[in-house]
Design a protein around this motif. Sequence first.
Motif, PDB file in Angstrom:
ATOM      1  N   GLY A 123       0.789  -1.222   0.000  1.00  0.00           N
ATOM      2  CA  GLY A 123       0.000   0.000   0.000  1.00  0.00           C
ATOM      3  C   GLY A 123       0.823   1.274   0.000  1.00  0.00           C
ATOM      4  N   LEU A 124       2.121   1.175  -0.304  1.00  0.00           N
ATOM      5  CA  LEU A 124       2.978   2.352  -0.326  1.00  0.00           C
ATOM      6  C   LEU A 124       2.972   3.000  -1.713  1.00  0.00           C
ATOM      7  CD1 LEU A 124       5.941   0.883   1.760  1.00  0.00           C
ATOM      8  CD2 LEU A 124       4.089   2.343   2.554  1.00  0.00           C
ATOM      9  N   THR A 125       3.362   4.254  -1.760  1.00  0.00           N
ATOM     10  CA  THR A 125       3.388   5.019  -3.012  1.00  0.00           C
ATOM     11  C   THR A 125       4.799   5.022  -3.582  1.00  0.00           C
ATOM     12  OG1 THR A 125       1.615   6.453  -2.230  1.00  0.00           O
ATOM     13  CG2 THR A 125       2.953   7.285  -4.052  1.00  0.00           C
ATOM     14  N   LEU A 126       4.915   4.849  -4.904  1.00  0.00           N
ATOM     15  CA  LEU A 126       6.225   4.755  -5.536  1.00  0.00           C
ATOM     16  C   LEU A 126       6.596   6.020  -6.294  1.00  0.00           C
ATOM     17  CD1 LEU A 126       6.225   1.140  -7.028  1.00  0.00           C
ATOM     18  CD2 LEU A 126       6.923   1.903  -4.756  1.00  0.00           C
ATOM     19  N   LYS A 127       7.856   6.386  -6.174  1.00  0.00           N
ATOM     20  CA  LYS A 127       8.464   7.407  -7.021  1.00  0.00           C
ATOM     21  C   LYS A 127       9.852   6.896  -7.418  1.00  0.00           C
ATOM     22  CE  LYS A 127       5.997  11.531  -5.496  1.00  0.00           C
ATOM     23  NZ  LYS A 127       6.121  12.944  -5.057  1.00  0.00           N
ATOM     24  N   THR A 128      10.461   7.530  -8.401  1.00  0.00           N
ATOM     25  CA  THR A 128      11.770   7.067  -8.852  1.00  0.00           C
ATOM     26  C   THR A 128      12.801   8.182  -8.745  1.00  0.00           C
ATOM     27  OG1 THR A 128      11.321   7.651 -11.157  1.00  0.00           O
ATOM     28  CG2 THR A 128      10.770   5.404 -10.467  1.00  0.00           C
ATOM     29  N   TYR A 129      14.052   7.766  -8.647  1.00  0.00           N
ATOM     30  CA  TYR A 129      15.164   8.713  -8.745  1.00  0.00           C
ATOM     31  C   TYR A 129      16.069   8.265  -9.889  1.00  0.00           C
ATOM     32  CZ  TYR A 129      17.723   5.217  -5.852  1.00  0.00           C
ATOM     33  OH  TYR A 129      18.292   4.073  -5.360  1.00  0.00           O
ATOM     34  N   ARG A 130      16.637   9.255 -10.563  1.00  0.00           N
ATOM     35  CA  ARG A 130      17.514   8.932 -11.679  1.00  0.00           C
ATOM     36  C   ARG A 130      18.726   8.137 -11.198  1.00  0.00           C
ATOM     37  NH1 ARG A 130      17.936  14.924 -13.994  1.00  0.00           N
ATOM     38  NH2 ARG A 130      17.097  15.315 -11.881  1.00  0.00           N
ATOM     39  N   TYR A 131      19.141   7.188 -11.999  1.00  0.00           N
ATOM     40  CA  TYR A 131      20.260   6.329 -11.610  1.00  0.00           C
ATOM     41  C   TYR A 131      21.159   5.997 -12.802  1.00  0.00           C
ATOM     42  CZ  TYR A 131      22.857   2.658  -9.195  1.00  0.00           C
ATOM     43  OH  TYR A 131      23.860   1.924  -8.629  1.00  0.00           O
ATOM     44  N   TYR A 132      20.574   5.438 -13.844  1.00  0.00           N
ATOM     45  CA  TYR A 132      21.357   4.972 -14.994  1.00  0.00           C
ATOM     46  C   TYR A 132      21.326   6.000 -16.113  1.00  0.00           C
ATOM     47  CZ  TYR A 132      22.702   1.966 -18.936  1.00  0.00           C
ATOM     48  OH  TYR A 132      23.316   1.429 -20.033  1.00  0.00           O
ATOM     49  N   ASP A 133      22.501   6.260 -16.678  1.00  0.00           N
ATOM     50  CA  ASP A 133      22.625   7.172 -17.809  1.00  0.00           C
ATOM     51  C   ASP A 133      22.805   6.347 -19.078  1.00  0.00           C
ATOM     52  OD1 ASP A 133      23.326   8.969 -19.775  1.00  0.00           O
ATOM     53  OD2 ASP A 133      24.700  10.119 -18.512  1.00  0.00           O
ATOM     54  N   PRO A 134      21.791   6.282 -19.952  1.00  0.00           N
ATOM     55  CA  PRO A 134      21.895   5.453 -21.154  1.00  0.00           C
ATOM     56  C   PRO A 134      22.940   5.955 -22.154  1.00  0.00           C
ATOM     57  CG  PRO A 134      19.894   6.769 -21.195  1.00  0.00           C
ATOM     58  CD  PRO A 134      20.485   6.946 -19.842  1.00  0.00           C
ATOM     59  N   ILE A 135      23.340   7.219 -22.028  1.00  0.00           N
ATOM     60  CA  ILE A 135      24.366   7.746 -22.936  1.00  0.00           C
ATOM     61  C   ILE A 135      25.749   7.211 -22.552  1.00  0.00           C
ATOM     62  CG2 ILE A 135      25.436   9.828 -23.889  1.00  0.00           C
ATOM     63  CD1 ILE A 135      22.474   9.417 -24.620  1.00  0.00           C
ATOM     64  N   THR A 136      26.090   7.343 -21.288  1.00  0.00           N
ATOM     65  CA  THR A 136      27.403   6.862 -20.820  1.00  0.00           C
ATOM     66  C   THR A 136      27.360   5.392 -20.414  1.00  0.00           C
ATOM     67  OG1 THR A 136      26.968   7.459 -18.507  1.00  0.00           O
ATOM     68  CG2 THR A 136      27.896   9.168 -19.943  1.00  0.00           C
ATOM     69  N   ARG A 137      26.157   4.860 -20.254  1.00  0.00           N
ATOM     70  CA  ARG A 137      25.946   3.506 -19.723  1.00  0.00           C
ATOM     71  C   ARG A 137      26.617   3.347 -18.365  1.00  0.00           C
ATOM     72  NH1 ARG A 137      26.469   0.225 -25.499  1.00  0.00           N
ATOM     73  NH2 ARG A 137      24.628   1.196 -26.411  1.00  0.00           N
ATOM     74  N   GLY A 138      26.561   4.446 -17.617  1.00  0.00           N
ATOM     75  CA  GLY A 138      27.097   4.481 -16.265  1.00  0.00           C
ATOM     76  C   GLY A 138      26.102   5.155 -15.340  1.00  0.00           C
ATOM     77  N   LEU A 139      26.591   5.681 -14.227  1.00  0.00           N
ATOM     78  CA  LEU A 139      25.731   6.271 -13.203  1.00  0.00           C
ATOM     79  C   LEU A 139      25.421   7.729 -13.516  1.00  0.00           C
ATOM     80  CD1 LEU A 139      24.442   5.874 -10.353  1.00  0.00           C
ATOM     81  CD2 LEU A 139      26.596   6.752  -9.401  1.00  0.00           C
ATOM     82  N   ASP A 140      24.153   8.082 -13.436  1.00  0.00           N
ATOM     83  CA  ASP A 140      23.735   9.485 -13.521  1.00  0.00           C
ATOM     84  C   ASP A 140      23.767  10.032 -12.101  1.00  0.00           C
ATOM     85  OD1 ASP A 140      22.625  11.954 -13.933  1.00  0.00           O
ATOM     86  OD2 ASP A 140      20.720  11.220 -14.743  1.00  0.00           O
ATOM     87  N   PHE A 141      24.978  10.306 -11.609  1.00  0.00           N
ATOM     88  CA  PHE A 141      25.146  10.649 -10.204  1.00  0.00           C
ATOM     89  C   PHE A 141      24.490  11.977  -9.856  1.00  0.00           C
ATOM     90  CE2 PHE A 141      27.971  12.152  -6.621  1.00  0.00           C
ATOM     91  CZ  PHE A 141      27.414  11.312  -5.683  1.00  0.00           C
TER      92      PHE A 141
END
Length: 420
Positions: free
Chosen positions: A160-178
């Motif tokens: 019953g919890l609500t979901l949100k997302t945070y950016r993580y993966y950068d598809p351009i660099t295929r690394g972390l979107d820190f």
Amino acid sequence: MESLSTKEKTSKDCNGDSVFENVVRAPDVPVYAVMVAYSKDPSPVKLNLGIGVYRTEDGKPHVLNVVRRVEKLLLDDVSATKEYLPITGMAEFNKLSAQLVFGADSPAIKENRVTTVQCLAGCGSLRTGADFLAKHYHQHTVYLSQPTYGNHPNFFLAAGLTLKTYRYYDPITRGLDFQGMLDDLGSAPSGAIVLFQVCSHNPTGVDPTLHQWEQIRQLVRSKGLLPFFDNAYQGIVSGSLDMDAQSVRMFVTDGGECLVAHSYSKIMGLYGERVGALSIVCKTADVASRVESQLKLVIRPMYSNPPIHGAAIVTAILKDREMFDEWTVELKAMINRIIHLRQQLLDALRDRGTPGDWSHITKQVGMYTFSGLNAEQVAFMAEEYHIYMSSDGRINMAGLSAKTVPYLADAIHSAVTRIV
């Protein structure tokens, strides 16, 4: 006559429409749909790189030697019983599991600020934690990385919890979107729950550095966010159980609170035993004791108490120095093999002149490579090469072998040159 009429009516009811007639067929669970498609494929060269399990060089399921050894000892132990475990599980298993992730010298453990309950693998641990938070935590918003393990949203939605997302993966660099990650967590409301993966991020294979983890920790604590760690791959990245746990230990050393879901599916190969644990680090021993009392009430109507066999295997290994060392040697060998397979795949793609930069294969870590292949290319590889993987392009590197790497490289080369 009334009796006959009743019989006729009952017969009609039994032969009529089902009371479940309006139940809608649910879509297949993607990762298991891949397994079904693979199992039905008669091709002798088929390859399953979908579900995250470790395979031998011959493509067979792998049971660790130390696990087989322990099971023989358990079988010969005439004092062993099959009695119910307590609601919280095997006490020694819980103690050793907490020490494995937090360190035996952890102040939180020494001060009795950690409560640990045995659960049904990582999934059961996450669901138990989600249900506890839904009942006993004031903030009901959970932030998940984008992307994340496909089952993560289900645990929290079911509670019953609500979901949100945070950016993580950068598809351009295929690394972390820190920076994107910091910006999104920085704008989260105070008290929000944030799900992190301790290491070997699923599905991307992209982990923050220790320096980045420290910045994340500072942000989380300054915002009053509640970290919930999924610890499914401790030891799978570096081969060192301590090194791979550094991220979560940062959040415990600072005296703050957090939740950790442990799993032994990947790190001991105990997939089918469904053995794991949920630890909650609290401010005081008194709070930890009260939290445990409420965890019992979450578990009791769910599955009452956990199974004994898998926990007995884990406990035997963790408490015996010789067997613990044998396990870590086997684990390190598995990781070294995965690292070698990454290099082999990168070399094979470069040898073929495959278009694109494939260096992320060796930069990403753990069990998975987030290949960058799109859904159409993945479908093409299944149809033409009988290679099965998640539609998002995640490759289970632990499902490869030196013999199958060239075949996969051929398939990837064909896919990216023919399907844009």
